[in-house]
Motif scaffolding. Structure first.
Motif, PDB file in Angstrom:
ATOM      1  N   GLU A 144       0.714  -1.243  -0.312  1.00 52.76           N
ATOM      2  CA  GLU A 144       0.174  -0.076  -0.189  1.00 52.76           C
ATOM      3  C   GLU A 144       1.076   1.536   0.014  1.00 52.76           C
ATOM      4  OE1 GLU A 144      -3.187   0.413  -0.320  1.00 52.76           O
ATOM      5  OE2 GLU A 144      -3.842  -1.790  -0.531  1.00 52.76           O
ATOM      6  N   TYR A 182       2.097   2.174  -3.715  1.00 53.93           N
ATOM      7  CA  TYR A 182       0.675   2.460  -4.077  1.00 53.93           C
ATOM      8  C   TYR A 182       0.273   3.380  -4.139  1.00 53.93           C
ATOM      9  CZ  TYR A 182      -4.282   2.316  -5.987  1.00 53.93           C
ATOM     10  OH  TYR A 182      -4.883   2.512  -6.631  1.00 53.93           O
ATOM     11  N   ASP A 183       0.602   4.442  -2.839  1.00 53.59           N
ATOM     12  CA  ASP A 183       0.085   5.400  -2.453  1.00 53.59           C
ATOM     13  C   ASP A 183       1.593   6.468  -2.362  1.00 53.59           C
ATOM     14  OD1 ASP A 183      -2.248   4.962  -0.704  1.00 53.59           O
ATOM     15  OD2 ASP A 183      -1.433   4.919   0.961  1.00 53.59           O
ATOM     16  N   ARG A 218       0.377   7.224  -6.303  1.00 60.78           N
ATOM     17  CA  ARG A 218      -0.689   7.677  -6.567  1.00 60.78           C
ATOM     18  C   ARG A 218      -0.764   8.965  -6.655  1.00 60.78           C
ATOM     19  NH1 ARG A 218      -5.502   6.276  -2.793  1.00 60.78           N
ATOM     20  NH2 ARG A 218      -3.715   7.074  -1.209  1.00 60.78           N
ATOM     21  N   SER A 230      -7.179  -0.825  -8.710  1.00 62.91           N
ATOM     22  CA  SER A 230      -7.323  -1.441  -8.040  1.00 62.91           C
ATOM     23  C   SER A 230      -6.676  -3.136  -8.564  1.00 62.91           C
ATOM     24  CB  SER A 230      -8.567  -1.846  -7.786  1.00 62.91           C
ATOM     25  OG  SER A 230      -9.183  -2.602  -8.666  1.00 62.91           O
ATOM     26  N   ARG A 231      -6.240  -3.263  -7.672  1.00 58.68           N
ATOM     27  CA  ARG A 231      -5.717  -5.525  -7.755  1.00 58.68           C
ATOM     28  C   ARG A 231      -7.133  -5.477  -9.311  1.00 58.68           C
ATOM     29  NH1 ARG A 231      -1.642  -9.149  -5.794  1.00 58.68           N
ATOM     30  NH2 ARG A 231      -3.066 -11.589  -6.886  1.00 58.68           N
ATOM     31  N   GLU A 273      -8.722  -4.816 -10.524  1.00 55.44           N
ATOM     32  CA  GLU A 273      -8.523  -3.619 -11.792  1.00 55.44           C
ATOM     33  C   GLU A 273      -7.550  -4.698 -12.644  1.00 55.44           C
ATOM     34  OE1 GLU A 273     -11.110   0.486 -11.393  1.00 55.44           O
ATOM     35  OE2 GLU A 273      -9.269  -0.293 -10.742  1.00 55.44           O
ATOM     36  N   SER A 319      -0.191  -5.081  -4.862  1.00 57.72           N
ATOM     37  CA  SER A 319      -1.829  -4.005  -4.350  1.00 57.72           C
ATOM     38  C   SER A 319      -2.710  -3.564  -5.045  1.00 57.72           C
ATOM     39  CB  SER A 319      -0.946  -2.991  -3.364  1.00 57.72           C
ATOM     40  OG  SER A 319      -0.916  -2.445  -3.704  1.00 57.72           O
ATOM     41  N   GLY A 320      -1.866  -3.252  -6.549  1.00 58.00           N
ATOM     42  CA  GLY A 320      -2.370  -2.407  -7.087  1.00 58.00           C
ATOM     43  C   GLY A 320      -1.409  -1.670  -8.644  1.00 58.00           C
TER      44      GLY A 320
END
Length: 378
Positions: A109, A112-113, A116, A135-136, A138, A153-154
């Motif tokens: 995460e 991922y953050d 982003r 997301s994972r 998607e 995580s994505g």
């Protein structure tokens, strides 16, 4: 392809030194405009950087601090479909390519953050951004035949990225260039000398005289530009790469750092090392890349490693492309970029006009040697 071995000093309108993707793209664009162009490239069993290139058309998550360079990359990506159609028609060479976007997998995460936040900031700087975080779930829908590792995580996603076979692109440029009347000379270029308002290119086969010279020879530009610049602000950026055995083709959308080629093999690599011209493989470093790749795609851990190798990228000092005349020589041009594939379409479309006397496009107007303090006539 025409090959000359003359020992005389023939006159040429434009000589381009360097037949990689950058030089070949500009040579093609000039020939398409009816210019008399000679492309010089050293004989080699490999195609230099193109053999260590996955062939990504890659715009996402790049150059928050250089927004015009980011815009330039996106603009080039949008020109690619037209370019490849044109090249295939003229050259007769099929160019494997997918324009289906690109993915950066995130492990955990926190990663991922961080990604982003970067993309959100980039979108604000550019006013718009053709992608975002997924997301994972998607991610799995986009690449349903890949079982991602439990830490994934994505991902970051950009719809304007893609992947192309770099050697097919290079060959198509050169064949189309030849069919449009361009001359190709396979020889080593040692030196460039100003002469009578033009230039003398000293090669292994003898001297060549030209009105305009374009230096597109990657790291060799440092040597070739010494008649005007004592020190060119580019350096070697070493990448180390792993190649995994052929697998069923399951990755039509490339994943940065672990991408499947059109032939089914998988290339793993993401390192940037600055160790001069040392091209030796460091086992513990490539092992780090392999471990990361198996965390993203565990299936790779069961596959056979075919080989590992390294390659030297051309990296301008500030990581932005250089398109410039040389100080005191308005008919001598310097082209250096580490994004030759991504920018190939823009190079073929716009740099020929720059070389015959027009300015650079507004978005690339600041990408000259002036930013390093040199006085260049444009």
């Amino acid at each position: 392809m025409t090959r000359s071995r003359s020992k005389s000093i023939p006159d040429h309108e434009i000589i381009i030194v360097g037949g990689g993707i950058c030089g070949a793209a500009v040579a093609y664009g000039l020939a398409a405009r009816g210019c008399r162009v000679t492309l010089i490239d050293a004989p080699t069993r490999t195609n230099m950087a193109s053999r260590a290139n996955v062939g990504l058309i890659w715009c996402q998550s790049k150059f928050l601090h250089l927004p015009d360079y980011a815009r330039w990359g996106f603009h080039s990506a949008r020109l690619f479909p037209e370019l490849t159609r044109e090249l295939q028609k003229i050259s007769g060479i099929e160019i494997p390519v997918h324009y289906r976007g690109g993915i950066i997998a995130c492990l955990g995460e926190g990663e991922y953050d961080t990604r982003r936040e970067y993309i959100e900031n980039l979108g604000q700087v550019l006013d718009s951004y053709p992608g975002g975080m997924i997301s994972r779930g998607e991610l799995e829908k986009k690449l349903p035949h890949i079982k991602f590792g439990k830490e994934v995580s994505g991902a970051a996603w950009c719809e304007e990225d893609g992947i192309i076979e770099p050697l097919a692109l290079l060959r198509a440029f050169k064949v189309a260039f030849s069919k449009l009347g361009g001359t190709f000379i396979e020889t080593v270029a040692y030196e460039v000398q100003p002469r009578n308002g033009g230039f003398l290119v000293i090669t292994e086969q003898g001297p060549l005289n030209c009105e305009r010279v374009v230096l597109a020879a990657g790291l060799a530009n440092r040597r070739l530009a010494r008649f005007a610049l004592p020190e060119l602000p580019v350096y070697a950026d070493k990448g180390q790469v792993l190649l995994v055995e052929r697998m069923p083709y399951v990755m039509p959308i490339p994943v940065l750092g672990v991408s499947q080629t059109f032939g089914g093999t998988v290339i793993i690599g993401f390192r940037h090392e600055f160790s001069g011209h040392d091209t030796g493989i460091v086992p513990e470093d490539v092992a780090t890349e392999g471990i990361w790749a198996t965390r993203v795609w565990p299936e790779l851990g069961k596959k056979r490693l075919i080989r590992a190798w390294s390659g030297l990228r051309v990296m301008p000092e500030d990581k932005q492309a250089i398109y410039s005349t040389l100080p005191g020589h308005p008919r001598a041009f310097l082209l250096n970029t580490h994004s030759a594939v991504t920018l190939a379409a823009a190079h073929a479309r716009y740099l020929p006009d720059f070389i015959v006397g027009a300015g650079l496009p507004d978005v690339a107007a600041s990408m000259t040697l002036k930013r390093f303090g040199y006085d260049c006539q444009l």
